[in-house]
Design an enzyme around this catalytic site. Structure first.
Site, short mmCIF file in Angstrom:
data_model
loop_
_atom_site.label_atom_id
_atom_site.label_comp_id
_atom_site.label_asym_id
_atom_site.label_seq_id
_atom_site.Cartn_x
_atom_site.Cartn_y
_atom_site.Cartn_z
N CYS A 10 0.87 -1.17 0.00
CA CYS A 10 0.00 0.00 0.00
C CYS A 10 0.91 1.23 0.00
O CYS A 10 2.06 1.14 -0.44
CB CYS A 10 -0.98 -0.02 1.17
SG CYS A 10 -0.23 0.10 2.81
N THR A 11 0.43 2.37 0.49
CA THR A 11 1.25 3.58 0.43
C THR A 11 2.20 3.66 1.62
O THR A 11 3.42 3.66 1.46
CB THR A 11 0.36 4.84 0.39
OG1 THR A 11 -0.56 4.73 -0.70
CG2 THR A 11 1.21 6.10 0.21
N GLY A 12 1.63 3.71 2.82
CA GLY A 12 2.46 3.94 4.00
C GLY A 12 2.93 2.70 4.71
O GLY A 12 3.76 2.78 5.62
N ASN A 13 2.40 1.51 4.34
CA ASN A 13 2.74 0.26 5.00
C ASN A 13 2.47 0.32 6.50
O ASN A 13 3.19 -0.24 7.31
CB ASN A 13 4.20 -0.13 4.74
CG ASN A 13 4.54 -1.55 5.17
OD1 ASN A 13 5.65 -1.80 5.63
ND2 ASN A 13 3.61 -2.47 5.04
N THR A 14 1.39 1.02 6.86
CA THR A 14 0.98 1.07 8.26
C THR A 14 -0.48 0.66 8.45
O THR A 14 -0.89 0.41 9.59
CB THR A 14 1.18 2.49 8.85
OG1 THR A 14 0.39 3.42 8.10
CG2 THR A 14 2.64 2.90 8.83
N CYS A 15 -1.27 0.60 7.39
CA CYS A 15 -2.71 0.29 7.52
C CYS A 15 -3.10 -0.96 6.75
O CYS A 15 -3.26 -2.04 7.33
CB CYS A 15 -3.54 1.48 7.03
SG CYS A 15 -3.36 2.97 8.04
N ARG A 16 -3.24 -0.84 5.43
CA ARG A 16 -3.80 -1.94 4.64
C ARG A 16 -2.84 -3.11 4.46
O ARG A 16 -3.20 -4.27 4.68
CB ARG A 16 -4.25 -1.41 3.27
CG ARG A 16 -5.51 -0.59 3.31
CD ARG A 16 -5.79 0.10 1.98
NE ARG A 16 -4.85 1.19 1.74
CZ ARG A 16 -4.85 1.94 0.65
NH1 ARG A 16 -5.71 1.70 -0.33
NH2 ARG A 16 -3.99 2.93 0.51
N ASP A 25 -8.69 2.99 1.50
CA ASP A 25 -7.71 3.35 2.52
C ASP A 25 -8.46 3.86 3.75
O ASP A 25 -9.17 4.87 3.68
CB ASP A 25 -6.79 4.44 1.98
CG ASP A 25 -5.64 4.76 2.92
OD1 ASP A 25 -5.61 4.20 4.04
OD2 ASP A 25 -4.76 5.55 2.52
#
Length: 355
Positions: A208-214, A325
């Site tokens: 994903c974008t930040g590699n903290t959620c999805r 997201d």
């Protein structure tokens, strides 16, 4: 006894190979060099040679012996089948210091390897069939890696000993065995259990974008769902041939999972407390077998930098849709994302397990 020792560096290698093959065909054991240690070898259909081999190694009469083969085809012909994780190991480590134990065509387990030593493979090729072999343990239990030390242990002075100096790796082979759906490593050599299991596994990366959620949620959900499908704990999925990781297209290394993802994971008994974000790099994509993007923007970002990866990069949702997201949303948003990720993974598990 000292054996009939010949130094390979000063011998006529072709003649020595022919002599070794002739003696083995005649039912004599021979000592051959490998990259890990010296082995006593015999053709499997010569009972007397096998008895002498076991006597030299102080093995009981029913102790299994490793088959050494000239090439991969000759070795794999000994087995009933070669599962995909094992095939990946053979691609990486053969010829080399890896012994693989799998069910043989007759049902019993068969351990086999293709040694890296060119002379010994030449002898094996001349014979046209694998040899039964064993290393000779020293007083400390470690395999003997010096030809003279092996020669003095032999029961017959006339046994041919091919001396190629000290064994380069001077250690046992690493042994890998299929134990149900899992790969077990009952003995480590120069290859560690971690190296072997990671090499055997298909590498699947979620992005994903930040590699903290999805993507962290996708990583732990994939491990959990594959474990359930295999009937093993999630922590054993790696030993079953699957490695899961996650990364971000626009993040910094070392960020924790978001509070929402931590909470959404806890609700289904998954733990993201140890997660640390990492930036997706070329090496991660190159090593991956499949890269699953949570949204089309991630796929575009990867392929803009690494167009050659187009055959392995796709969206996680099989229908090609984005997974929303939840960043900045409430816990219900994270729950919906978790459930959407789970549905997408459930549609892919069978394909991953098929290898």
């Amino acid at each position: 006894m000292s054996g009939d020792r010949h130094e390979l560096r000063t011998a006529d290698a072709a003649r020595l190979c022919s002599d070794a093959a002739a003696r083995l065909r005649a039912g004599e054991p021979c000592v051959l060099p490998t990259e890990t240690s010296y082995v006593v070898a015999a053709l499997p259909n010569h009972a007397g040679a096998l008895a002498a081999l076991r006597q030299a190694a102080r093995l009981p009469a029913d102790a299994p012996l490793t088959r050494h083969a000239a090439d991969r085809a000759a070795a794999t012909a000994l087995w009933r089948s070669v599962p995909p994780p094992v095939a990946r190991l053979l691609d990486r480590y053969w010829p080399g210091p890896l012994t693989v134990v799998l069910p043989g065509r007759g049902g019993a387990l068969v351990g086999a390897r293709v040694p890296a030593h060119p002379f010994t493979r030449r002898v094996l090729a001349a014979l046209g069939e694998p040899l039964a072999t064993t290393a000779i343990p020293g007083d400390d239990g470690r395999p003997l890696c010096d030809a003279l030390a092996v020669a003095v242990r032999l029961p017959a002075a006339r046994t041919l000993v091919v001396d190629d100096g000290p064994s380069p790796l001077a250690t046992s082979t690493t042994v890998v065995r299929l134990d149900g759906p899992r790969l077990a490593v009952p003995r480590e050599g120069i290859l560690t259990a971690a190296e072997v299991l990671h090499t055997a596994a298909r590498r699947i990366v979620f992005v994903c974008t930040g590699n903290t959620c999805r993507s962290p949620l996708a990583e732990v959900l994939a491990r959990e769902l594959c474990g359930k499908a295999l009937g093993v704990p999630a922590g054993d999925v790696l030993a079953c041939g699957l490695s899961f990781a996650s990364a971000g297209t626009g993040t910094m290394d070392g960020m924790p999972a978001s509070d929402g993802s931590l909470a959404a994971a806890r609700e289904v008994d998954l733990d993201l407390s140890a997660h640390q974000s990492r930036m997706l790099d070329r090496a991660t994509v190159d090593r991956a077998d499949r890269v699953y993007c949570l949204a089309a923007s991630h796929q575009r970002a990867i392929l803009a930098r690494l167009p050659a990866a187009k055959d392995k990069v796709e969206l996680l949702r099989p229908d090609g849709g984005d997974i929303a997201d939840p960043y900045g949303g409430d816990l219900d948003d994270y729950r919906r994302t978790r459930e959407e990720i789970q549905r997408a993974i459930e549609l892919r598990v069978d394909g991953w397990l098929a290898g």
